[in-house]
Every structure is written in structure tokens, then in C-alpha cells.
Write a protein that holds these residues in place. Structure first.
Motif, mmCIF file in Angstrom:
data_model
loop_
_atom_site.group_PDB
_atom_site.id
_atom_site.type_symbol
_atom_site.label_atom_id
_atom_site.label_comp_id
_atom_site.label_asym_id
_atom_site.label_seq_id
_atom_site.Cartn_x
_atom_site.Cartn_y
_atom_site.Cartn_z
ATOM 1 N N ILE A 175 0.826 -1.197 0.000
ATOM 2 C CA ILE A 175 0.000 0.000 0.000
ATOM 3 C C ILE A 175 0.869 1.260 0.000
ATOM 4 N N GLY A 176 2.055 1.164 0.575
ATOM 5 C CA GLY A 176 2.965 2.308 0.577
ATOM 6 C C GLY A 176 3.332 2.758 -0.821
ATOM 7 N N VAL A 177 3.216 1.828 -1.781
ATOM 8 C CA VAL A 177 3.557 2.181 -3.156
ATOM 9 C C VAL A 177 2.627 3.253 -3.710
ATOM 10 N N ILE A 178 1.414 3.361 -3.157
ATOM 11 C CA ILE A 178 0.493 4.397 -3.635
ATOM 12 C C ILE A 178 1.082 5.777 -3.376
ATOM 13 N N ARG A 179 1.532 6.002 -2.138
ATOM 14 C CA ARG A 179 2.117 7.306 -1.818
ATOM 15 C C ARG A 179 3.416 7.533 -2.579
ATOM 16 N N LEU A 180 4.216 6.482 -2.706
ATOM 17 C CA LEU A 180 5.463 6.604 -3.459
ATOM 18 C C LEU A 180 5.181 6.993 -4.905
ATOM 19 N N SER A 181 4.219 6.320 -5.513
ATOM 20 C CA SER A 181 3.869 6.609 -6.903
ATOM 21 C C SER A 181 3.334 8.031 -7.059
#
Length: 399
Positions: free
Chosen positions: A62-68
Motif C-alpha cells: 500500500i505504501g507504493v500508492i504514496r510513493l507513486s
């Protein structure tokens, strides 16, 4: 064999787990507490019970959402000054989102901290020699709340679509301006207009920075209900072994409670990788329980769009036959959003199916929100799912 006491028992287990343990983020102590509770409960009903620890990075999925989104915002800003850098940022943003969140690959996991999950495995031996194996599975963890799904419901889906479109526009615009820059014509008025169009998507990027809460949901439907059915499966078989009812003659039954499904199917993937050789050696079938809430939406999942998994046609046919024998309505369809642990097995060539009882035509209010509480789980859905599992085990054993 399946009586009202199991229906009541399952529903009480869902309520008890929420009252005594609460939300269960992937790899958390609360998730492990539920797993250890099951391990103790299964010792009298299984021939052996094992805890299989593994390492994963649950923050990545889910952290990838903020990273993206951060990469996307960077590309919007860089477009005006360094189009090639903007192109790289947009490409990385889209790749991270598609591969990690869309295809369930561990693409950016190295950027996040490692944690330990625990799969709980209970094995029930047949009366005779082992000729085949059935794995019945549900997951221990509950999701972090998706704020936008709670606030906007199904309307959040087009917002998500526009966000992805925004990344694509940034990627295309940056590519076009980079080509123009190399040709010496990057100052053309058209690229100013493109930049303005790209910038109009920026409020969506900011909005999606708050997509996920830092608090996990109770997870009654997803997936304590599945855990309750899994637990009752073992109890039914144990009772039948003593009372003389159906008990597998040549089929080993494995009760698998997985960790970290909500973190990208990590527990199921680790189990499938570790046990692949033995699952290939002994014909193995997987029955995965997901989102058990309303038997009127009983579904045999045929495939999963995000992962590209295609589930076993024979198991889907069997599920439909069992449902028809009880006059239960059932549909067969693929999952358009997200994925289940069944994907981790089907993608490895293991025959698998996912059984769910949720309306997948819309975002129901209790899906990945704080509303995922016991009152949204119909006790009848638990009973129907349990009977489906037992009858499918019986069908496989008689094959």
C-alpha cells in the motif's frame, strides 16, 4: 453433519476475535495472536499443527500508492524545467503502481522495512494412503482502511481511473516534450498547453496521498468469516471421524491460515513457493475463502484480472454442482479489482478456486472500511460456505 451449532460457533468466533484481538494489520502482533489462537485450537482436531514464519515487507504494497503519487507530483513540476527528468519520474510512478499494486509483484519492496509473518498450517490425515491433497485457506490479517472508499463508495473507482489517466498524461506529455527538446523546439506553445493539462490532475494526486488510513479495519467479512469457516471445517471432519460420517479416505486436508494477504498475498506466495514440489508430487487442490458475508452472492471465482490468474475449471464446475444440489444461487465470474490468495497457487500451476459471498458489482460499504463488522456478516453465509467446502472435499476424495 453441518448443524446449527457450527453456524453459531462460527459467528461467535468472528465476534470473539474482534472483541478480544481487534484489527490485524499484516505481520502485526494482533495478526500473530489470532494465528497462535488457531494453532492451539487446532491441536485437538488436526494430526499436526505447524507455524511457518517468513519475512516480507508489508509496508510496500500500500505504501507504493504514496510513493507513486510523490513521483507523479515530481514529474508534474519537473515537466516545466527538465522534461527528461519528468519522463523518468512519470515512468517510475506508473511502473511502481502497475507492477506492485496491479500485478502484485514485489517491485519496490526493497525500499521498505522487513517484518515477520506467520502462516498457520494444520494437517488432517486421511484414513488410508495419501493420494491427493486439499488445502482449505483463509487469511488472518485485515486491511488498513481505504479512506476514499469509505467516503465516496463506488464513486471512488472513477476517481482512481482519472488518477491513473493523470500519470499516463504526464508520461506522454513528458515524452513528447523530451523529443521536442532534443529537436530544439521545446518552447512551442503546444507544450505549455500540455503542461497545463498535466497540472490539472495534480489535485487528484494530493487527494490520493490520503487514500489509506494508518488504522486497520475490524475485518469481519474480510477475512475473519473465512477463518471461522476454515476452523469449522476441521471440527466437522474431526466430528465425522468419530461419529462415522464422511471422512476423507485418501485425501489429506490442510487447513492454511495465511498472513499478509492484504499486503500483496505475501503469506500465500511464501507457502506456495516453499511447498511447490510436494504439491506437484501429490495432486493438490486449493479452496480459498474470501469475503464471506452474504450467501445470496455466493460466487465461484474463475479468475482474477489484476494478477492474470485463471482458476481451475473443474473446481468451478464442482462448486456450481454442489450449490445446485442445495438450490443455492451461485455465479461464476472473475474478480475485476484486487486479488485473492488463490492467485498465488493458480499462478504456480496448482488447481485452485476462490469462494466468496460478496456483491462484487460494487464497492460495498464494509469492504476495507471500518464498517467491516460482524453485523454485516450473515450467519447463513458461514453455514453455506462451510457446506460448500465439506462437499467439495468429499467430491475430490471420491474422484
Amino acid at each position: 453433519m453441518v448443524t446449527d451449532k457450527y453456524q453459531d460457533y462460527m459467528y461467535d468466533l468472528v465476534k470473539r476475535a474482534i472483541d478480544e484481538i481487534g484489527p490485524r494489520p499484516a505481520c502485526s502482533e494482533s495478526e500473530k495472536k489470532l494465528g497462535r489462537l488457531l494453532a492451539e485450537e487446532w491441536k485437538p482436531i488436526c494430526d499436526r499443527v505447524e507455524t511457518e514464519p517468513f519475512v516480507c515487507r508489508p509496508g510496500a504494497f500500500i505504501g507504493v500508492i504514496r510513493l507513486s503519487l510523490v513521483l507523479w507530483l515530481a514529474s508534474i513540476i519537473l515537466y516545466w524545467f527538465y522534461p527528461f527528468a519528468a519522463l523518468i519520474m512519470a515512468a517510475l510512478s506508473l511502473s511502481a503502481l502497475v507492477l506492485e499494486l496491479g500485478r502484485y509483484r514485489e517491485f519496490v519492496d526493497f525500499l521498505f522495512l522487513p517484518e515477520q509473518g506467520e502462516n498457520i498450517v494444520g494437517t488432517i490425515c486421511p484414513r488410508g494412503d495419501i493420494k491427493r491433497r486439499v488445502i482449505v485457506s483463509a487469511h488472518l490479517d485485515s486491511a488498513y482502511e481505504f479512506r476514499l472508499w469509505r467516503l465516496f463508495g463506488t464513486a471512488a473507482l472513477p476517481l482512481m481511473g482519472f488518477a491513473v489517466l493523470g500519470v499516463l498524461v504526464a508520461l506522454g506529455g513528458s515524452l513528447a516534450k523530451t523529443i521536442a527538446y532534443l529537436g530544439g523546439s521545446e518552447s512551442a506553445h503546444a507544450y505549455t498547453i500540455v503542461g497545463i493539462v498535466i497540472a490539472t490532475f495534480s489535485p487528484l494526486a494530493v487527494l490520493f496521498l490520503f487514500f489509506q488510513s494508518d488504522k486497520a479495519v475490524p475485518g469481519a467479512m474480510d477475512d475473519l468469516a473465512g477463518i471461522a469457516v476454515l476452523d469449522a471445517t476441521g471440527r466437522c471432519l474431526r466430528e465425522s471421524r468419530v461419529s462415522g460420517g464422511f471422512y476423507p479416505e485418501n485425501t489429506e486436508v490442510v487447513l492454511l491460515a495465511t498472513s499478509s494477504e492484504e499486503a500483496g498475498l505475501r503469506g500465500a506466495k511464501r507457502y506456495a513457493k516453499k511447498h511447490l514440489a510436494e504439491m506437484k508430487k501429490t495432486p493438490t487442490y486449493g479452496i480459498f475463502l474470501e469475503s464471506t458475508a452474504d450467501e445470496r452472492h455466493l460466487t465461484a471465482v474463475t479468475g482474477e484480472l489484476f494478477t492474470g490468474a485463471k482458476h481451475d475449471r473443474g473446481l468451478v464446475k464442482m462448486a456450481r454442482k454442489v450449490a445446485a444440489s442445495h438450490s443455492w444461487p451461485i455465479k461464476s465470474t472473475s474478480i475485476p479489482l484486487g486479488a485473492t490468495d488463490a492467485s498465488a497457487f493458480s499462478k504456480k500451476g496448482i488447481r485452485a478456486i476462490c469462494l466468496l459471498s460478496q456483491d462484487t458489482t460494487r464497492l460495498v460499504p464494509n469492504y476495507h472500511t471500518r464498517e467491516d463488522t460482524p453485523e454485516h456478516v450473515r450467519p447463513e453465509a458461514l453455514s453455506v460456505s462451510l457446506q460448500m467446502v465439506i462437499k467439495m472435499i468429499q467430491g475430490i476424495d471420491n474422484a
